[in-house]
Design an enzyme around this catalytic site. Structure first.
Site, PDB file in Angstrom:
ATOM      1  N   GLU A  12      -5.660 -10.950  -1.515  1.00 35.66           N
ATOM      2  CA  GLU A  12      -6.453 -10.808  -0.276  1.00 35.66           C
ATOM      3  C   GLU A  12      -7.939 -10.749  -0.594  1.00 35.66           C
ATOM      4  O   GLU A  12      -8.677  -9.910  -0.056  1.00 35.66           O
ATOM      5  CB  GLU A  12      -6.056  -9.524   0.474  1.00 35.66           C
ATOM      6  N   GLU A  38       0.798  -1.241   0.000  1.00 33.77           N
ATOM      7  CA  GLU A  38       0.000   0.000   0.000  1.00 33.77           C
ATOM      8  C   GLU A  38       0.824   1.282   0.000  1.00 33.77           C
ATOM      9  O   GLU A  38       0.524   2.216   0.757  1.00 33.77           O
ATOM     10  CB  GLU A  38      -0.985  -0.017   1.185  1.00 33.77           C
ATOM     11  N   HIS A  56     -10.135  -6.623  -2.076  1.00 32.09           N
ATOM     12  CA  HIS A  56     -11.168  -6.448  -1.042  1.00 32.09           C
ATOM     13  C   HIS A  56     -12.339  -5.701  -1.676  1.00 32.09           C
ATOM     14  O   HIS A  56     -12.243  -4.508  -1.947  1.00 32.09           O
ATOM     15  CB  HIS A  56     -10.628  -5.627   0.134  1.00 32.09           C
ATOM     16  N   ASN A  95       1.919  -4.493  -3.519  1.00 30.30           N
ATOM     17  CA  ASN A  95       0.582  -5.019  -3.232  1.00 30.30           C
ATOM     18  C   ASN A  95      -0.330  -3.875  -2.783  1.00 30.30           C
ATOM     19  O   ASN A  95       0.091  -3.025  -1.985  1.00 30.30           O
ATOM     20  CB  ASN A  95       0.743  -6.035  -2.081  1.00 30.30           C
ATOM     21  N   ASP A 135     -11.708 -10.811  -0.667  1.00 30.40           N
ATOM     22  CA  ASP A 135     -12.954 -11.071   0.049  1.00 30.40           C
ATOM     23  C   ASP A 135     -14.006 -10.103  -0.472  1.00 30.40           C
ATOM     24  O   ASP A 135     -13.672  -9.099  -1.101  1.00 30.40           O
ATOM     25  CB  ASP A 135     -12.811 -11.038   1.584  1.00 30.40           C
TER      26      ASP A 135
HETATM   27  C1  XIL Z   1      -5.762  -7.163   8.387  1.00 33.44           C
HETATM   28  C2  XIL Z   1      -5.941  -8.435   9.188  1.00 33.44           C
HETATM   29  O1  XIL Z   1      -6.830  -9.277   8.504  1.00 33.44           O
HETATM   30  C3  XIL Z   1      -6.476  -8.120  10.577  1.00 33.44           C
HETATM   31  O2  XIL Z   1      -6.478  -9.290  11.375  1.00 33.44           O
HETATM   32  C4  XIL Z   1      -5.618  -7.051  11.231  1.00 33.44           C
HETATM   33  O3  XIL Z   1      -6.183  -6.684  12.473  1.00 33.44           O
HETATM   34  C5  XIL Z   1      -5.497  -5.832  10.343  1.00 33.44           C
HETATM   35  O4  XIL Z   1      -4.978  -6.230   9.076  1.00 33.44           O
HETATM   36  N1  XIL Z   1      -4.857  -5.051   3.809  1.00 33.44           N
HETATM   37  C6  XIL Z   1      -3.764  -5.812   4.157  1.00 33.44           C
HETATM   38  C7  XIL Z   1      -3.871  -6.790   5.268  1.00 33.44           C
HETATM   39  O5  XIL Z   1      -2.726  -5.756   3.461  1.00 33.44           O
HETATM   40  O6  XIL Z   1      -2.664  -6.944   5.958  1.00 33.44           O
HETATM   41  C8  XIL Z   1      -4.968  -6.418   6.235  1.00 33.44           C
HETATM   42  O7  XIL Z   1      -5.103  -7.484   7.181  1.00 33.44           O
HETATM   43  C9  XIL Z   1      -6.251  -6.153   5.493  1.00 33.44           C
HETATM   44  C10 XIL Z   1      -6.093  -5.012   4.537  1.00 33.44           C
END
Ligand code: XIL
Length: 358
Positions: free
Chosen positions: A274, A168, A245, A209, A276
């Protein structure tokens, strides 16, 4: 439980769901329990062939919840520690390293023939306060960053197939994020981070990422330009990670396949890292059908481009998903909180079975 019992579990789940999901299954075409009953592959892992199907893995559930670890072992061929490789865990005090939680996840992966994605070496979040509040000079902070990357990437050398080296680094306006690293070290910290990671783990794929970069938009284009510039300077960037996400209430991104393709054309591999798809609660069948459709529409362009090598979901059960962090939202993963596969699971399985590369 072994594989046969797992298959039985999935089949029983399929039968349980078959009645309740008729309307959802109609909406998502072949992506219903029927796809499994036809004698096709019964796990994501078996269906995925040349694409790594992965998931984030959290502690302590890996040890405390046998259903969790059993599904993890049987359905996925790649794991990403959800938090255990982040700076606040791995270097909580200056020069004091703690790899025990991540080592535990890596050992589980090794036992089950799974690859490991390392997440993450440099990020503005989950950064211990000694880094952010240390009042370091630029030279001191540069040494701190170098040591962190060298020690962590070195510790997992040969065990982590790909690292999210910098996570990020752009903000929501698609400009370099105003982090302690940018403030003190300037934009060159990104190139430095990749060079150090390459020195410590020469065989690892090295990723940038981020989120909101699924389709072609201002942010993904800013990454395209940034990475093109880094490659021109010989910086060892080798992967682009699309977090993925999404939320069904925000609409679906445009031009995903073209976006993947342009990064592959730069010579990179691309992964969804990641994925979801959250929804405003409560859950309804219609929302679950839309969610399944979103999962498919992320996965299908990945399957269509040879350089898209991985599709990692950010947790596989609603029991432990981070998505409840968004007030009033959740249910973002492919299994519900009782480990029943949701329409999204069947959609992913059917896509992998139908379109997985041979
Ligand atoms: C999140 C985890 O899922 C949580 O358990 C934690 O409290 C906060 O981070 N982007 C990312 C991940 O790159 O590392 C994040 O993960 C979600 C958003």
């Amino acid at each position: 439980m072994g594989n046969n019992n797992e298959s039985g579990h999935v089949m029983r789940a399929a039968r349980r769901l078959a009645v309740g999901l008729v309307s959802a299954a109609l909406l998502i075409g072949a992506a219903g329990p029927a796809a499994v009953a036809d004698g096709g592959p019964t796990t994501l892992r078996a269906a995925s062939r040349n694409l790594l199907i992965g998931t984030a893995v959290g502690l302590p559930q890996l040890d405390t919840d046998p259903t969790y670890s059993q599904i993890l072992a049987t359905q996925f061929d790649s794991v990403t520690p959800e938090n255990a490789m982040k700076w606040d865990t791995t270097e909580p005090q200056p020069g004091v390293f703690n790899f025990a939680p991540a080592d535990h996840i890596v050992a589980f992966a090794k036992d089950h023939g799974q690859r490991v994605r390392g997440h993450t070496l440099v990020w503005h979040s989950q950064l211990p306060s000694w880094v952010t509040n240390g009042n370091w000079t630029p030279d001191q902070l540069r040494d701190i960053l170098r040591r962190h990357i060298m020690v962590e990437a070195g510790h997992f050398k040969g065990q982590v197939y790909a690292w999210d080296v910098v996570n990020e680094p752009l903000d929501d306006s698609a400009i370099l994020r105003d982090t302690i690293f940018l403030q003190k070290l300037g934009p060159g910290y990104i190139a430095d981070a990749f060079r150090w990671a390459h020195e410590a783990a020469p065989n690892a794929k090295l990723y940038i990422n981020d989120y909101n970069v699924e389709g072609i938009n201002a942010k993904s284009t800013a990454y395209y330009d940034l990475i093109k510039g880094l490659l021109a300077e010989g910086v060892p960037v080798s992967g682009f990670g699309i977090q993925g996400h999404l939320g069904i209430q925000y609409g679906f991104p445009d031009q995903i396949q073209a976006n993947i393709q342009r990064f592959v054309d730069l010579g990179l591999e691309v992964s969804f890292t990641e994925v979801d798809v959250r929804m405003p609660l409560p859950v309804t069948e219609a929302k679950l059908a839309t969610q399944a459709d979103y999962y498919s529409r992320l996965l299908e362009p990945c399957l269509a481009v040879k350089g898209c090598v991985g599709f990692t979901v950010w947790g596989f059960t609603d029991k432990y998903s981070w998505a409840t962090y968004f007030a009033g939202q959740g249910a973002a993963t492919i299994y519900d909180e009782n480990y029943n596969p949701k329409p999204a699971y069947w959609a992913v399985l059917a896509d992998l079975a139908a379109r997985g590369r041979r």
